[in-house]
Design a protein around this motif. Structure first.
Motif, PDB file in Angstrom:
ATOM      1  N   GLU A  49      10.574   7.671   3.314  1.00 40.46           N
ATOM      2  CA  GLU A  49      11.507   8.480   2.539  1.00 40.46           C
ATOM      3  C   GLU A  49      11.490   8.017   1.089  1.00 40.46           C
ATOM      4  OE1 GLU A  49      14.940   9.052   5.985  1.00 40.46           O
ATOM      5  OE2 GLU A  49      15.143   7.413   4.565  1.00 40.46           O
ATOM      6  N   TYR A  50      11.464   8.959   0.185  1.00 39.98           N
ATOM      7  CA  TYR A  50      11.631   8.657  -1.240  1.00 39.98           C
ATOM      8  C   TYR A  50      12.051   9.933  -1.937  1.00 39.98           C
ATOM      9  CZ  TYR A  50       6.928  10.627  -1.961  1.00 39.98           C
ATOM     10  OH  TYR A  50       5.846  11.464  -1.978  1.00 39.98           O
TER      11      TYR A  50
ATOM     12  N   SER B 210       2.125   6.436  -7.039  1.00 38.42           N
ATOM     13  CA  SER B 210       1.104   7.340  -7.563  1.00 38.42           C
ATOM     14  C   SER B 210       1.561   8.799  -7.481  1.00 38.42           C
ATOM     15  CB  SER B 210      -0.220   7.156  -6.814  1.00 38.42           C
ATOM     16  OG  SER B 210      -0.118   7.671  -5.502  1.00 38.42           O
ATOM     17  N   LYS B 211       2.354   9.122  -6.485  1.00 40.60           N
ATOM     18  CA  LYS B 211       2.840  10.499  -6.337  1.00 40.60           C
ATOM     19  C   LYS B 211       4.023  10.799  -7.256  1.00 40.60           C
ATOM     20  CE  LYS B 211       1.302  11.402  -1.636  1.00 40.60           C
ATOM     21  NZ  LYS B 211       0.174  12.190  -2.033  1.00 40.60           N
ATOM     22  N   THR B 212       4.802   9.767  -7.603  1.00 38.16           N
ATOM     23  CA  THR B 212       6.009  10.001  -8.398  1.00 38.16           C
ATOM     24  C   THR B 212       5.870   9.619  -9.864  1.00 38.16           C
ATOM     25  OG1 THR B 212       6.886   7.804  -7.872  1.00 38.16           O
ATOM     26  CG2 THR B 212       7.521   9.626  -6.406  1.00 38.16           C
ATOM     27  N   ASN B 213       4.798   8.898 -10.204  1.00 35.70           N
ATOM     28  CA  ASN B 213       4.614   8.398 -11.567  1.00 35.70           C
ATOM     29  C   ASN B 213       5.819   7.584 -12.031  1.00 35.70           C
ATOM     30  OD1 ASN B 213       2.047   9.575 -11.910  1.00 35.70           O
ATOM     31  ND2 ASN B 213       3.017  11.548 -12.354  1.00 35.70           N
ATOM     32  N   GLY B 214       6.403   6.846 -11.106  1.00 32.83           N
ATOM     33  CA  GLY B 214       7.543   6.006 -11.435  1.00 32.83           C
ATOM     34  C   GLY B 214       7.443   4.679 -10.722  1.00 32.83           C
ATOM     35  N   THR B 215       8.419   3.846 -10.964  1.00 30.09           N
ATOM     36  CA  THR B 215       8.523   2.570 -10.278  1.00 30.09           C
ATOM     37  C   THR B 215       9.322   2.803  -9.005  1.00 30.09           C
ATOM     38  OG1 THR B 215       8.577   1.468 -12.407  1.00 30.09           O
ATOM     39  CG2 THR B 215       9.304   0.186 -10.520  1.00 30.09           C
TER      40      THR B 215
ATOM     41  N   LYS C 232       0.841  -1.208   0.000  1.00 30.85           N
ATOM     42  CA  LYS C 232       0.000   0.000   0.000  1.00 30.85           C
ATOM     43  C   LYS C 232       0.873   1.254   0.000  1.00 30.85           C
ATOM     44  CE  LYS C 232      -3.852   2.037   2.545  1.00 30.85           C
ATOM     45  NZ  LYS C 232      -4.739   1.909   3.706  1.00 30.85           N
ATOM     46  N   MET C 233       1.919   1.261   0.806  1.00 33.30           N
ATOM     47  CA  MET C 233       2.839   2.409   0.857  1.00 33.30           C
ATOM     48  C   MET C 233       3.572   2.556  -0.482  1.00 33.30           C
ATOM     49  SD  MET C 233       2.435   3.787   3.783  1.00 33.30           S
ATOM     50  CE  MET C 233       3.777   4.622   4.552  1.00 33.30           C
ATOM     51  N   ARG C 234       3.972   1.431  -1.062  1.00 40.75           N
ATOM     52  CA  ARG C 234       4.658   1.469  -2.352  1.00 40.75           C
ATOM     53  C   ARG C 234       3.753   2.078  -3.423  1.00 40.75           C
ATOM     54  NH1 ARG C 234       8.573  -2.192  -3.775  1.00 40.75           N
ATOM     55  NH2 ARG C 234       7.706  -3.669  -2.303  1.00 40.75           N
ATOM     56  N   ARG C 235       2.491   1.639  -3.468  1.00 40.44           N
ATOM     57  CA  ARG C 235       1.542   2.176  -4.452  1.00 40.44           C
ATOM     58  C   ARG C 235       1.315   3.670  -4.239  1.00 40.44           C
ATOM     59  NH1 ARG C 235      -1.128  -2.826  -3.768  1.00 40.44           N
ATOM     60  NH2 ARG C 235      -2.608  -1.905  -2.308  1.00 40.44           N
ATOM     61  N   MET C 236       1.262   4.099  -2.980  1.00 40.20           N
ATOM     62  CA  MET C 236       1.067   5.517  -2.694  1.00 40.20           C
ATOM     63  C   MET C 236       2.235   6.337  -3.256  1.00 40.20           C
ATOM     64  SD  MET C 236       0.909   7.596   0.903  1.00 40.20           S
ATOM     65  CE  MET C 236       2.669   7.485   1.087  1.00 40.20           C
ATOM     66  N   VAL C 237       3.459   5.862  -3.019  1.00 43.31           N
ATOM     67  CA  VAL C 237       4.641   6.569  -3.524  1.00 43.31           C
ATOM     68  C   VAL C 237       4.644   6.550  -5.044  1.00 43.31           C
ATOM     69  CG1 VAL C 237       7.162   6.584  -3.600  1.00 43.31           C
ATOM     70  CG2 VAL C 237       5.991   6.130  -1.432  1.00 43.31           C
TER      71      VAL C 237
END
Length: 178
Positions: free
Chosen positions: A155-156, A132-137, A125-130
């Motif tokens: 952190e990202y 969606s915000k970064t438009n990246g993998t 869920k956290m990975r998908r959130m990041v």
């Protein structure tokens, strides 16, 4: 010539060749392992740079540092680096390749620090959130640090969200000191 310039040129050439052969992902794994080996075994850098060590022995060491079964392209590239006497900058070349690959593929590194282990579903869920915000993998790394007491630190890229209990307690403590 500057170490940074040399390493980026070699890394860029490797990425271009790997992309043409559709091996960029496999070579990325090889270069990540090599960079990690340099970090975990500091003597590797001095050993590879030693002029007394034969090129064949250096090649065997580098292949071991890559681990597993490296691609034929990685093997050929290591031979080229040794032939051109660029082995002292191999660590920088590996790191430069990783950086260039991530930029080309829009890969963002993320890290989630929690007080206790989280479920794979929460991590996803956290990975998908990041993503969606970064438009990246996102390459996601989780870490357990009981010192944060509870909550999490995410952190990202250049972003850091500290929602830990420890940070909240420190904020309260600072407010009380004023």
């Amino acid at each position: 010539m500057d170490i940074g310039v040399i390493s980026v040129r070699y890394a860029r050439a490797l990425l271009k060749s790997a992309t043409a052969q559709k091996l960029e992902d496999a070579v990325y794994q090889d270069m990540q392992l090599l960079a990690k080996s340099y970090m975990e075994v500091p003597q590797l850098k001095q050993t590879i740079a030693a002029p007394m060590l034969a090129k064949e022995e250096k090649e065997a060491l580098l292949l071991t540092a890559v681990g597993g079964e490296p691609t034929d392209l990685t093997r050929a590239f290591l031979k080229l680096v040794l032939k051109e006497d660029r082995e002292p900058v191999m660590q920088f070349i590996a790191n430069s390749y990783v950086t260039l690959y991530r930029r080309q593929k829009n890969v963002i590194r993320g890290r989630l620090i929690t007080a206790a282990r989280v479920s794979p579903a929460t991590e996803q869920k956290m990975r998908r959130m990041v993503e969606s915000k970064t438009n990246g993998t996102v390459e996601f790394e989780t870490e357990v640090n009981p010192d944060i007491i509870g909550g999490f630190i995410l952190e990202y890229d250049t972003y850091r969200m500290d929602a830990s209990v420890k940070a909240k307690l420190n904020t309260i403590l600072q407010a009380l000191k004023k």
